[in-house]
Enzyme design. Structure first.
Site, PDB file in Angstrom:
ATOM      1  N   CYS A  17       7.765  -0.642  43.020  1.00 53.45           N
ATOM      2  CA  CYS A  17       6.952   0.050  44.021  1.00 53.45           C
ATOM      3  C   CYS A  17       5.658  -0.668  44.389  1.00 53.45           C
ATOM      4  O   CYS A  17       5.377  -0.869  45.576  1.00 53.45           O
ATOM      5  CB  CYS A  17       6.662   1.476  43.567  1.00 53.45           C
ATOM      6  SG  CYS A  17       6.088   1.617  41.882  1.00 53.45           S
ATOM      7  N   HIS A  44      -0.720   3.907  44.805  1.00 55.64           N
ATOM      8  CA  HIS A  44      -0.317   2.944  43.768  1.00 55.64           C
ATOM      9  C   HIS A  44      -0.693   1.506  44.120  1.00 55.64           C
ATOM     10  O   HIS A  44       0.050   0.564  43.849  1.00 55.64           O
ATOM     11  CB  HIS A  44       1.188   3.040  43.494  1.00 55.64           C
ATOM     12  CG  HIS A  44       1.540   2.660  42.078  1.00 55.64           C
ATOM     13  ND1 HIS A  44       2.840   2.544  41.628  1.00 55.64           N
ATOM     14  CD2 HIS A  44       0.745   2.354  41.008  1.00 55.64           C
ATOM     15  CE1 HIS A  44       2.840   2.196  40.359  1.00 55.64           C
ATOM     16  NE2 HIS A  44       1.582   2.072  39.963  1.00 55.64           N
TER      17      HIS A  44
END
Length: 584
Positions: free
Chosen positions: A75, A136
């Site tokens: 990710c 993130h």
């Protein structure tokens, strides 16, 4: 209005738009990204048992791509590439050691400020920009309030969501999994040191060794300090990482998982309502379908595929609510909508109740595998009524990195000229003005290691894939690294191929039959040509600081986002109305 919209799309492609005159015709832009969704999890990509009617409707009304590729199989690096249009290795957002993603809100790594996101370009073009959901990409650098990696420092006017990512550790009743190897080592070291101190104390008490009690107490204090130094981070991981923020403020710490999905939906529809006069850019970065697969009671047990299937169907419902919000406000025809996933499904994710990760269809491999198609081939659906043809399917290699120049072009901006941009605008391909993707070569990394590359030989229609390194699956004969959590990028867990493995994806998309010089006359020629492209690509890379280094990925208490007085960080959002539940 439809005529002006088409005219604007044409002038964008021709580069003849005048910025002031065309601001009124620039589309709103809605980008929806799922987390860990497999390409085989959607009805429009061949799944006949999971119900995804809203995403399927989006495909029916728009353009669907079959060879859309993430720039990384995890990710953090994949999203960095998506935001910037550049391979993550160019920004240092790749692994230089064992850490392949950011591990802490209180770490110092993240997307560097000198990187330009599509949000920053569109913000400069007069768009109102928002990010709702997962980030993130880091938070702070030097002190708790510098927010050097925060979304608002990267072009977003509004942020609501998780600065980190969902992990099993966010759920109080699920097994803790984050960096288990490091935790196990630290526990072992602590136990060994404590045993040593107890042995010295016993020996001193029995008179068998002559060590001063003061020295033993000093050693005991050092062991206690060592334990506290690592337990202060791992022992309170849920409180440090599983938080919600609104702009720069922490609003929930730790977050209440059961209400998060409806809060995200409420925030997204409110953003659309506030900015319906446009133009706006909304990046809806869904927390679905990452573990721990938090699913509301309305969807539990409703699918044919356990908790994972329930979570996928809830995600589709959320997408439908967002699309309904767009349509109810009369924005459907003036909104460019895109749906994708950050990488492939997680094959190794599961528990005693069964598989907890996605399905990657016919493609080999999954999340974390830098070369195999299952880790990087993702869904891609585009809708812009009246501009993009409905129901079209395109079988050309494209990339998540292409979204950056596509969105920049739609917003009337210019891609930066002071750096390499690896993506290409998809507008000519989506509108049918060209037959082939602009990509001739694409390179597939696992951390800093280049595992594979593909060559789109447009004149012949062949799509070659060369694997230099592949993970060692285990147990033998399996299709993933079961028991390991995720496949490694280097070391004993990979195989280096000499000569490289060669596949023709145009005839063997499942990568089941490697070619040989006997079975493929062009074997040597293709491997040599791809090797030249790899060397040319490496020549465009420049040294940059590694954002996932051990130093950057250590938890630092002075960087930890906190509501209240650190270390007593605790808060919950006020209650209030939530969007109406699903019709089941």
């Amino acid at each position: 209005m439809d005529f002006y919209r088409v005219l604007f799309a044409v002038c964008l492609l021709l580069g003849t738009c005048e910025s002031k005159a065309d601001k009124a015709f620039r589309p709103n832009i809605l980008l929806i990204m799922a987390d860990d969704l497999g390409i085989g999890d959607l009805g429009c990509y061949g799944n006949h048992t999971l119900r995804t009617p809203n995403i399927d409707r989006l495909a029916t009304e728009g353009v669907r791509l079959t060879q859309h590729l993430a720039a990384a199989p995890l990710c953090t690096p994949s999203r960095a590439a998506f935001l910037t249009g550049r391979y993550p290795i160019r920004s240092g957002m790749e692994a230089s050691n064992g850490y392949r993603v950011l591990l802490w809100n209180g770490g110092s790594g993240g997307l560097p400020l000198n990187e330009t996101t599509f949000a920053r370009v569109l913000q400069q073009q007069g768009y109102t920009t928002g990010l709702i959901g997962k980030w993130h990409q880091g938070v702070n650098c030097v002190w708790r309030g510098d927010h050097c990696h925060h979304p608002l420092r990267h072009g977003f006017d509004y942020f609501y969501g998780m600065p980190f990512t969902l992990v099993n550790d966010c759920h109080p009743d699920r097994p803790k999994r984050m960096d288990r190897a490091t935790q196990a080592k630290l526990q072992l070291y602590t136990q060994a040191m404590a045993l040593g101190v107890l042995t010295l104390a016993a020996g001193r008490a029995l008179g068998s060794i002559s060590v001063r009690w003061k020295a033993i107490l000093g050693l005991a204090s050092l062991v206690s300090l060592f334990f506290l130094s690592w337990y202060a981070s791992f022992g309170f991981l849920r409180r440090w990482n599983c938080i919600l923020m609104r702009n720069y403020d922490v609003t929930e710490q730790p977050m209440a998982l059961e209400s998060t999905a409806k809060k995200m939906l409420k925030e997204a529809t409110a953003f659309i309502e506030r900015n319906k006069q446009g133009p706006f850019l909304l990046f809806l970065s869904l927390l679905h379908v990452h573990t721990p697969l938090v699913t509301t009671k309305e969807f539990l047990g409703k699918s044919h595929h356990g908790l994972y299937g329930d979570n996928v169907e809830e995600m589709d419902w959320m997408v439908g609510k967002i699309l309904n919000s767009i349509e109810e406000k009369g924005l459907k025809n003036s909104t460019f909508t895109y749906f994708t996933s950050d990488h492939g499904g997680h094959l190794e994710e599961g528990d005693a109740h069964g598989q907890q990760g996605g399905w990657n269809g016919i493609y080999k491999g999954g999340k974390g595998m830098g070369g195999w198609e299952g880790g990087i081939r993702v869904p891609a659906i585009f809708r812009w009524p009246g501009v993009l043809p409905a129901g079209r399917v395109i079988d050309e290699p494209t990339s998540l990195m292409d979204i950056f120049p596509t969105v920049v072009q739609l917003g009337g901006g210019q891609v930066p000229q002071d750096r390499v941009i690896d993506g290409h605008s998809l507008l000519p391909l989506l509108q049918g003005l060209v037959q082939h993707s602009a990509h001739e070569f694409l390179f597939h990394y696992c951390g800093k290691h280049l595992h594979a590359a593909r060559w789109h030989q447009k004149d012949s229609g062949r799509l070659w894939k060369v694997h230099y390194v592949t993970p060692v699956f285990h147990p033998e004969g399996a299709g993933a690294c079961y028991g390991q959590g995720i496949c490694p990028c280097s070391g004993a867990g990979v195989t280096h191929h000499s000569p490289p493995l060669l596949y023709d994806l145009s005839r063997d998309p499942s990568e089941a039959h490697p070619l040989s010089p006997i079975s493929e006359p062009l074997h040597g020629t293709v491997i040599a040509r791809v090797g030249e492209a790899v060397e040319a690509h490496r020549g465009t890379l420049s040294p940059v600081p590694w954002q996932f280094s051990v130093g950057n990925n250590l938890w630092k208490p002075w960087l930890q986002p906190c509501c209240g007085n650190f270390p007593f960080c605790s808060c919950q959002e006020d209650g209030g109305s939530t969007p109406e539940g699903p019709d089941l």
